[in-house]
Design a protein around this motif. Structure first.
Motif, PDB file in Angstrom:
ATOM      1  N   PRO A   1       8.474 -23.609 -31.026  1.00 22.01           N
ATOM      2  CA  PRO A   1       9.451 -22.172 -31.737  1.00 22.01           C
ATOM      3  C   PRO A   1       8.522 -21.244 -31.829  1.00 22.01           C
ATOM      4  O   PRO A   1       7.620 -21.312 -32.791  1.00 22.01           O
ATOM      5  N   ASP A   2       8.930 -20.027 -31.782  1.00 25.23           N
ATOM      6  CA  ASP A   2       8.343 -18.853 -31.860  1.00 25.23           C
ATOM      7  C   ASP A   2       9.355 -17.564 -31.905  1.00 25.23           C
ATOM      8  O   ASP A   2       9.737 -16.959 -31.106  1.00 25.23           O
ATOM      9  N   PRO A   3       9.935 -17.232 -33.184  1.00 24.66           N
ATOM     10  CA  PRO A   3      10.718 -16.062 -33.298  1.00 24.66           C
ATOM     11  C   PRO A   3      10.483 -14.883 -33.002  1.00 24.66           C
ATOM     12  O   PRO A   3      11.157 -13.867 -32.699  1.00 24.66           O
ATOM     13  N   SER A   4       8.961 -14.719 -32.885  1.00 29.79           N
ATOM     14  CA  SER A   4       8.722 -13.405 -32.499  1.00 29.79           C
ATOM     15  C   SER A   4       8.496 -13.133 -30.786  1.00 29.79           C
ATOM     16  O   SER A   4       8.012 -12.114 -30.415  1.00 29.79           O
ATOM     17  N   CYS A   5       8.600 -14.305 -30.141  1.00 26.18           N
ATOM     18  CA  CYS A   5       8.217 -14.028 -28.582  1.00 26.18           C
ATOM     19  C   CYS A   5       9.389 -13.332 -27.994  1.00 26.18           C
ATOM     20  O   CYS A   5      10.645 -13.221 -28.457  1.00 26.18           O
ATOM     21  N   LEU A   6       9.173 -12.733 -27.028  1.00 26.24           N
ATOM     22  CA  LEU A   6      10.021 -12.015 -25.949  1.00 26.24           C
ATOM     23  C   LEU A   6      10.644 -10.811 -26.629  1.00 26.24           C
ATOM     24  O   LEU A   6      11.848 -10.691 -26.504  1.00 26.24           O
ATOM     25  N   PRO A   7      10.015 -10.031 -27.354  1.00 23.96           N
ATOM     26  CA  PRO A   7      10.812  -8.810 -28.091  1.00 23.96           C
ATOM     27  C   PRO A   7      11.366  -8.113 -27.077  1.00 23.96           C
ATOM     28  O   PRO A   7      12.675  -7.698 -27.593  1.00 23.96           O
ATOM     29  N   ASP A   8      11.036  -7.830 -26.076  1.00 21.15           N
ATOM     30  CA  ASP A   8      11.579  -6.860 -25.072  1.00 21.15           C
ATOM     31  C   ASP A   8      12.905  -7.418 -24.523  1.00 21.15           C
ATOM     32  O   ASP A   8      14.091  -6.884 -24.396  1.00 21.15           O
ATOM     33  N   VAL A   9      12.834  -8.746 -24.334  1.00 25.11           N
ATOM     34  CA  VAL A   9      13.986  -9.424 -23.724  1.00 25.11           C
ATOM     35  C   VAL A   9      15.262  -9.389 -24.764  1.00 25.11           C
ATOM     36  O   VAL A   9      16.308  -8.993 -24.548  1.00 25.11           O
ATOM     37  N   ARG A  10      14.554  -9.662 -26.119  1.00 26.84           N
ATOM     38  CA  ARG A  10      15.661  -9.741 -27.227  1.00 26.84           C
ATOM     39  C   ARG A  10      16.189  -8.282 -27.159  1.00 26.84           C
ATOM     40  O   ARG A  10      17.576  -8.021 -27.526  1.00 26.84           O
ATOM     41  N   ALA A  11      15.432  -7.457 -26.991  1.00 30.86           N
ATOM     42  CA  ALA A  11      16.043  -5.863 -27.445  1.00 30.86           C
ATOM     43  C   ALA A  11      17.026  -5.725 -26.142  1.00 30.86           C
ATOM     44  O   ALA A  11      17.884  -4.845 -26.128  1.00 30.86           O
ATOM     45  N   GLU A  12      16.583  -6.004 -25.110  1.00 31.65           N
ATOM     46  CA  GLU A  12      17.419  -5.552 -23.748  1.00 31.65           C
ATOM     47  C   GLU A  12      18.808  -6.663 -23.808  1.00 31.65           C
ATOM     48  O   GLU A  12      19.899  -5.995 -23.557  1.00 31.65           O
ATOM     49  N   LEU A  13      18.817  -7.715 -24.338  1.00 28.24           N
ATOM     50  CA  LEU A  13      19.891  -8.425 -24.275  1.00 28.24           C
ATOM     51  C   LEU A  13      20.969  -7.832 -25.595  1.00 28.24           C
ATOM     52  O   LEU A  13      22.022  -7.703 -25.367  1.00 28.24           O
ATOM     53  N   ALA A  14      20.220  -7.324 -26.815  1.00 30.87           N
ATOM     54  CA  ALA A  14      20.979  -6.741 -27.752  1.00 30.87           C
ATOM     55  C   ALA A  14      21.647  -5.442 -27.188  1.00 30.87           C
ATOM     56  O   ALA A  14      23.024  -5.265 -27.489  1.00 30.87           O
ATOM     57  N   ALA A  15      20.995  -4.727 -26.411  1.00 28.75           N
ATOM     58  CA  ALA A  15      21.560  -3.514 -25.716  1.00 28.75           C
ATOM     59  C   ALA A  15      22.617  -3.827 -24.710  1.00 28.75           C
ATOM     60  O   ALA A  15      23.501  -3.080 -24.613  1.00 28.75           O
ATOM     61  N   TYR A  16      22.367  -4.678 -23.981  1.00 30.54           N
ATOM     62  CA  TYR A  16      23.435  -5.262 -23.130  1.00 30.54           C
ATOM     63  C   TYR A  16      24.696  -5.532 -23.773  1.00 30.54           C
ATOM     64  O   TYR A  16      25.891  -5.208 -23.491  1.00 30.54           O
ATOM     65  N   PHE A  17      24.645  -6.145 -24.606  1.00 29.92           N
ATOM     66  CA  PHE A  17      25.852  -6.943 -25.307  1.00 29.92           C
ATOM     67  C   PHE A  17      26.510  -5.778 -26.288  1.00 29.92           C
ATOM     68  O   PHE A  17      27.579  -5.485 -26.351  1.00 29.92           O
ATOM     69  N   ALA A  18      25.597  -4.746 -26.875  1.00 28.84           N
ATOM     70  CA  ALA A  18      26.175  -3.543 -27.326  1.00 28.84           C
ATOM     71  C   ALA A  18      26.616  -2.675 -26.310  1.00 28.84           C
ATOM     72  O   ALA A  18      27.395  -1.489 -26.920  1.00 28.84           O
ATOM     73  N   GLY A  19      26.908  -2.701 -24.999  1.00 28.61           N
ATOM     74  CA  GLY A  19      27.257  -1.925 -24.062  1.00 28.61           C
ATOM     75  C   GLY A  19      26.392  -0.806 -23.814  1.00 28.61           C
ATOM     76  O   GLY A  19      26.889   0.122 -23.043  1.00 28.61           O
ATOM     77  N   GLU A  20      24.944  -0.877 -24.037  1.00 29.29           N
ATOM     78  CA  GLU A  20      24.174   0.447 -23.796  1.00 29.29           C
ATOM     79  C   GLU A  20      23.225   0.079 -22.624  1.00 29.29           C
ATOM     80  O   GLU A  20      22.595   0.854 -22.437  1.00 29.29           O
ATOM     81  N   LEU A  21      23.300  -0.900 -22.046  1.00 28.08           N
ATOM     82  CA  LEU A  21      22.363  -1.480 -21.062  1.00 28.08           C
ATOM     83  C   LEU A  21      23.293  -2.337 -19.889  1.00 28.08           C
ATOM     84  O   LEU A  21      23.960  -2.952 -20.106  1.00 28.08           O
ATOM     85  N   THR A  22      22.814  -1.684 -18.630  1.00 24.94           N
ATOM     86  CA  THR A  22      23.519  -2.290 -17.459  1.00 24.94           C
ATOM     87  C   THR A  22      22.594  -3.006 -16.399  1.00 24.94           C
ATOM     88  O   THR A  22      23.208  -3.415 -15.657  1.00 24.94           O
ATOM     89  N   ALA A  23      21.557  -2.610 -16.554  1.00 21.31           N
ATOM     90  CA  ALA A  23      20.314  -3.150 -15.795  1.00 21.31           C
ATOM     91  C   ALA A  23      19.352  -3.715 -16.612  1.00 21.31           C
ATOM     92  O   ALA A  23      18.632  -3.024 -17.131  1.00 21.31           O
ATOM     93  N   PHE A  24      18.638  -4.895 -16.404  1.00 15.70           N
ATOM     94  CA  PHE A  24      17.773  -5.458 -17.186  1.00 15.70           C
ATOM     95  C   PHE A  24      16.520  -5.163 -16.311  1.00 15.70           C
ATOM     96  O   PHE A  24      16.413  -5.077 -15.168  1.00 15.70           O
TER      97      PHE A  24
END
Length: 167
Positions: A45-68
């Motif tokens: 477990p590493d809660p700090s891993c994949l920060p870019d993925v976490r940010a893009e998923l948050a933007a996707y679910f917020a309706g701000e991102l349509t392409a990863f």
């Protein structure tokens, strides 16, 4: 030595387990997902891993991102890899049938095999297996459950009865 780590993030479709192999996303799994690998394969477990993925998923679910844009490292057979690469071409808000994807990869009679490869997709949402629908427009099959498939399609503004394949 291969470095495998994971983190769990919340989302509107439930908790998502993100798996990094040598720092690159190799798995994105929903709870109670079909073909869910054993948790022991997710690494430390590493809660700090994949920060870019976490940010893009948050933007996707917020309706701000349509392409990863994050790098991906899915593991699978050559046929599965071909299917998953073709899935990446089905854009946000669009759907395709299993048969259409089979034709797109040059295997027009392989709709069932495409469905099987789709079900084994290790990076759901980002490799958008939820965008494949039945030939009659129905939202058939989804490793994360039909309710989640419908929720993701609704989030993207797609309807499960409309096929919009733009290759």
């Amino acid at each position: 030595m291969i470095d495998v780590r994971h983190t769990v993030v919340g989302s509107p479709v439930g908790p998502l387990t993100l798996v990094a192999t040598d720092g690159v996303l190799s798995g994105l799994y929903m709870d109670r997902q079909m073909y869910l690998p054993a948790a022991s394969t997710f690494g430390e477990p590493d809660p700090s891993c994949l920060p870019d993925v976490r940010a893009e998923l948050a933007a996707y679910f917020a309706g701000e991102l349509t392409a990863f844009t994050v790098p991906l490292a899915p593991r699978g057979t050559p046929f599965q890899q071909t299917c998953w690469t073709a899935l990446l071409e089905v854009r946000f808000g669009e759907t395709a049938t299993y048969g259409e994807l089979a034709a797109r990869i040059g295997r027009p009679t392989a709709a069932r095999a495409v469905g099987m490869a789709n079900g084994r997709n290790p990076i759901s949402i980002i490799i958008p297996c939820h965008r494949l629908i039945g030939s009659d427009g129905s939202p058939t099959g989804y490793g994360g459950g039909i309710e989640r498939k419908l929720a993701l399609l609704a989030h993207e503004g797609a309807t499960s009865t409309t096929t919009l394949l733009l290759f």
